[in-house]
Design an enzyme around this catalytic site. Structure first.
Site, short mmCIF file in Angstrom:
data_model
loop_
_atom_site.label_atom_id
_atom_site.label_comp_id
_atom_site.label_asym_id
_atom_site.label_seq_id
_atom_site.Cartn_x
_atom_site.Cartn_y
_atom_site.Cartn_z
N ASP A 1 33.60 13.89 110.70
CA ASP A 1 32.30 13.17 109.96
C ASP A 1 30.80 13.27 111.38
O ASP A 1 31.22 12.88 112.39
CB ASP A 1 32.48 12.45 110.02
N TYR B 1 33.66 4.47 108.29
CA TYR B 1 32.87 4.39 107.86
C TYR B 1 33.46 3.77 105.93
O TYR B 1 34.32 4.08 106.70
CB TYR B 1 32.25 5.54 106.98
N LYS C 1 21.13 11.90 104.82
CA LYS C 1 21.02 11.16 106.43
C LYS C 1 20.12 11.90 106.98
O LYS C 1 19.24 12.58 106.93
CB LYS C 1 22.51 10.44 106.91
N ARG D 1 26.79 25.31 87.71
CA ARG D 1 27.82 24.68 88.53
C ARG D 1 28.48 25.41 89.48
O ARG D 1 29.05 24.76 90.85
CB ARG D 1 29.02 23.93 87.47
#
Length: 384
Positions: free
Chosen positions: A174, A102, A199, A49
């Site tokens: 972004d 978005y 993406k 983690r």
């Protein structure tokens, strides 16, 4: 020496494995690491983690591509967004977001962070005067998309960075639509770059992930602490898939851009298309800025269908979305396959009734890397 983009994509953070000589970074499928005595970690790894070597390789590679010193890899683009906003903002702070942001970003800010005391204003970031007028004494961040999702708006990143810094705020970009191959916001003055690595970086629609890149060492340390505290991390296989995808990013982005230009040329004069959104068009209001700060104009295209002949434009947009054969009706973007969607009913449904509501007749395309003539034929047949 600064190597070329594709050289960095293939080699940065990816030296052959010192034990086996593997030329590909291994998938370190382990939750924990043996320690040489209490607190005596090997290479700084103790629990996956906190850190994992496969994830480290991806972070170093992406930071090199964006020209930043620090990269952090997350389980999704939204977990990266949430971690950044919660670390960088406090109750009472004010945030500027694009007026066509978005839908997932808008939902997080409007439905989650406002309950925590964050205030926000949507603004057309391409309009510097309007953006300056929207700044308050409590504004601590300007959240920029360029190009925006789904209207392909373009903001002048360098000018926004100057404005943000003058006002004592950070500029976050972004960069998902452009990818670091087409645009490097840190070089233009941005403080943080965000990606949905799902993406273009992953590029094959087979992994979900997110990333942040920054030059700010103090902020990076706080982000890493928060990420570890809340556990917003990907598994090593997800990191490995993304790293594999990045190796071909340059060649894919060139093909995406080539194909998008062919698609746009077919749509611009089509009688059933009323408007095409693509920054590569000379008539696009952000074309000159995009040409200045982007290598090419990318693979995302949006268009509005014509309402001529008494046909309901939303119904016609939905019909077109359902009629394609190669363009798959699906959310997401940036994969090798072409996708089509109706933002108002799909990715941006959360903006309905708000200032960010998208046109009902809007169709968004993620143009893939298939043969361009086949994609054009598919769209023209669907349009009728």
């Amino acid at each position: 020496m600064v190597n070329g983009f594709s050289t960095r994509a293939i080699h940065a953070g990816q030296d052959p494995d010192p034990t086996t000589g593997s030329v590909i970074v291994p998938i370190y499928a382990t939750s924990t690491f043996a320690q040489d005595g209490v607190g005596g970690t090997r290479g700084g790894y103790e629990y996956s983690r906190s850190a994992n070597p496969t994830r480290t390789a991806l972070a170093e590679c992406l930071a090199a591509l964006e020209g930043g010193r620090h990269g952090l890899i997350f389980g999704s683009g939204m977990s990266a967004t949430d971690t950044l906003l919660r670390v960088a903002l406090r109750p009472g702070d004010h945030l500027l977001i694009p007026h066509d942001a978005y839908g997932g970003t808008f939902r997080l800010v409007d439905k989650v962070l406002t309950a925590w005391g964050i205030e926000y204003s949507p603004v057309d970031l391409a309009d510097l005067a309007a953006t300056r007028a929207a700044v308050r004494p409590s504004t601590r961040m300007i959240w920029c998309e360029s190009p925006t999702n789904p209207l392909l708006g373009i903001a002048d990143i360098a000018a926004l960075a100057d404005l943000a810094h003058t006002e004592g705020a950070r500029l976050v970009v972004d960069n998902t639509f452009a990818s670091p191959y087409l645009q490097t916001p840190l070089a233009l003055g941005a403080d943080v770059v965000l990606h949905s690595t799902t993406k273009y970086l992953g590029g094959h629609s087979d992994v979900v992930g997110g990333a942040l890149v920054t030059d700010d060492s103090e902020l990076a340390e706080r982000l890493a602490f928060a990420q570890n505290a809340v556990g917003a991390v990907p598994g090593p296989f997800d990191a490995w898939l993304t790293l594999r995808g990045i190796k071909t990013l340059a060649v894919r982005m060139e093909r995406h851009s080539d194909n998008a230009e062919r698609v746009v040329a077919a749509l611009v004069d089509h009688p059933k298309v009323s408007r095409v959104y693509y920054p590569g068009l000379a008539e696009h209001p952000g074309h000159e800025v995009a040409a200045k700060q982007m290598r090419r104009f990318g693979g995302m295209v949006s268009f509005q269908v014509s309402s001529a002949g008494g046909v309901d434009p939303e119904a016609e947009a939905l019909r077109v979305c359902a009629a394609t054969r190669l363009f798959i009706l699906a959310e997401s973007l940036g994969g090798v396959e072409s996708l089509i969607e109706h933002p108002g009913r799909m990715t941006h449904a959360s903006t309905a009734g708000s200032l960010l509501q998208v046109p009902a007749d809007l169709v968004r395309l993620s143009v893939g890397i298939e043969d361009a003539e086949d994609l054009v034929e598919d769209l023209l047949r669907a349009l009728g």
